[in-house]
Write an enzyme that holds these catalytic residues in place. Sequence first.
Site, PDB file in Angstrom:
ATOM      1  N   HIS A 260      -1.236   9.062   3.535  1.00 49.77           N
ATOM      2  CA  HIS A 260      -0.232   9.401   4.633  1.00 49.77           C
ATOM      3  C   HIS A 260       0.487   8.587   5.684  1.00 49.77           C
ATOM      4  O   HIS A 260       1.215   9.013   6.341  1.00 49.77           O
ATOM      5  CB  HIS A 260      -0.777  10.806   5.383  1.00 49.77           C
TER       6      HIS A 260
ATOM      7  N   ASP B 155      -4.809  13.364  -5.143  1.00 52.63           N
ATOM      8  CA  ASP B 155      -4.996  14.103  -4.202  1.00 52.63           C
ATOM      9  C   ASP B 155      -4.320  15.520  -3.792  1.00 52.63           C
ATOM     10  O   ASP B 155      -3.240  15.315  -4.328  1.00 52.63           O
ATOM     11  CB  ASP B 155      -4.870  12.945  -2.644  1.00 52.63           C
TER      12      ASP B 155
ATOM     13  N   HIS C 150      -2.625  16.668  -1.628  1.00 53.49           N
ATOM     14  CA  HIS C 150      -1.902  16.717  -0.694  1.00 53.49           C
ATOM     15  C   HIS C 150      -0.719  15.227  -1.054  1.00 53.49           C
ATOM     16  O   HIS C 150      -1.240  14.611  -1.711  1.00 53.49           O
ATOM     17  CB  HIS C 150      -2.138  16.229   0.900  1.00 53.49           C
TER      18      HIS C 150
ATOM     19  N   ASP D  76      -9.676  16.852  -2.933  1.00 51.02           N
ATOM     20  CA  ASP D  76      -9.424  17.992  -2.036  1.00 51.02           C
ATOM     21  C   ASP D  76      -8.640  19.227  -2.749  1.00 51.02           C
ATOM     22  O   ASP D  76      -8.479  20.088  -2.597  1.00 51.02           O
ATOM     23  CB  ASP D  76      -8.746  17.746  -0.708  1.00 51.02           C
TER      24      ASP D  76
HETATM   25 ZN   LIG Z   1      -5.689  15.270   0.946  1.00 47.29          ZN
END
Ligand SMILES: [Zn+2]
Length: 308
Positions: free
Chosen positions: A122, A159, A161, A243
């Site tokens: 991120h 992931d 996200h 996740d």
């Molecule tokens: Zn994540």
Amino acid sequence: MTTALITHPDCLAHIVPDGHPERPARLESVLHALEGKALLNEEAPLATDAQLLRVHPQTHIDALDATIPASGGVSIDGDTWLSPGSMRAARRCAGGAIHGVDMVMSGAAQNAFVATRPPGHHAERAQAMGFCLLGSIAAAAKHALDHHGLARVLIFDFDVHHGNGTQDLVQDDARIAYLSSHQMPLFPGTGDPSETGVAGNVHNVPLRSGAGSAEFRAAMTDHLLPAAHTFAPELVFVSAGFDAHRDDPLAGLLLSEADFAWITGALCDVADAHCGGRLVSCLEGGYDLHALAASAAVHVDVLIARGG
Ligand SMILES: [Zn+2]
């Protein structure tokens, strides 16, 4: 040939407030689950400024260094914290990923798992966010291109996200393909299929909450894996966040360990087909300690089986 495990105790010294999901126990759980496996253990070096400057301006590094507290913790945005040991931890993350590149390029290892924290996908060019300080895997991808002279490298991000940071750092470089599946809508809100990079080198496949194994595997088989093969990478990177597991508290994609083993095998197939099996996997998210440990273990088991 073998599988390298790259980590460093400094990654436990990035301290967050009680109740924060991205906590040192994550890495301890992963390393405990990998004990006894046939791995070549390596220490993650500190990334140098020169290595980080391939993806971040000096002002970003200096601002983080200047914000590091003498004690306790400082919040950047509510999610993202700095403690006295945070920059050494983050430099180990990027340095570990870069060391993984050097190991697989030299033939010292067939593939590598970089077990470090905080995660990195991120972190944008000049903005730490989403638990992430430095764009570790993007820095390693640039190192593979600039230091080892590769022409094309792939970053595959499963992931849950979207890796807005990695995308920000590589989308203008046609030598890097960034392929991501992620839950949408979900933090950070980016990752629409219309975001395609400077040369069609970014592929985003959003999945709805509750998608589960069948939809995940179909998205891989129908979209992202063909794109990976078409790109014909000379090195495969994996942003290995776990996740998307059904037990994870931050998302709802409902995957299992078997799904992570399956996609790991498919990514080894990509590496085998195009670059002699060269693959560097970097830990990103995963916030249920048991699910994270079990998922990382099956991921590494596949890397060992394919790297032997
Ligand atoms: Zn994540």
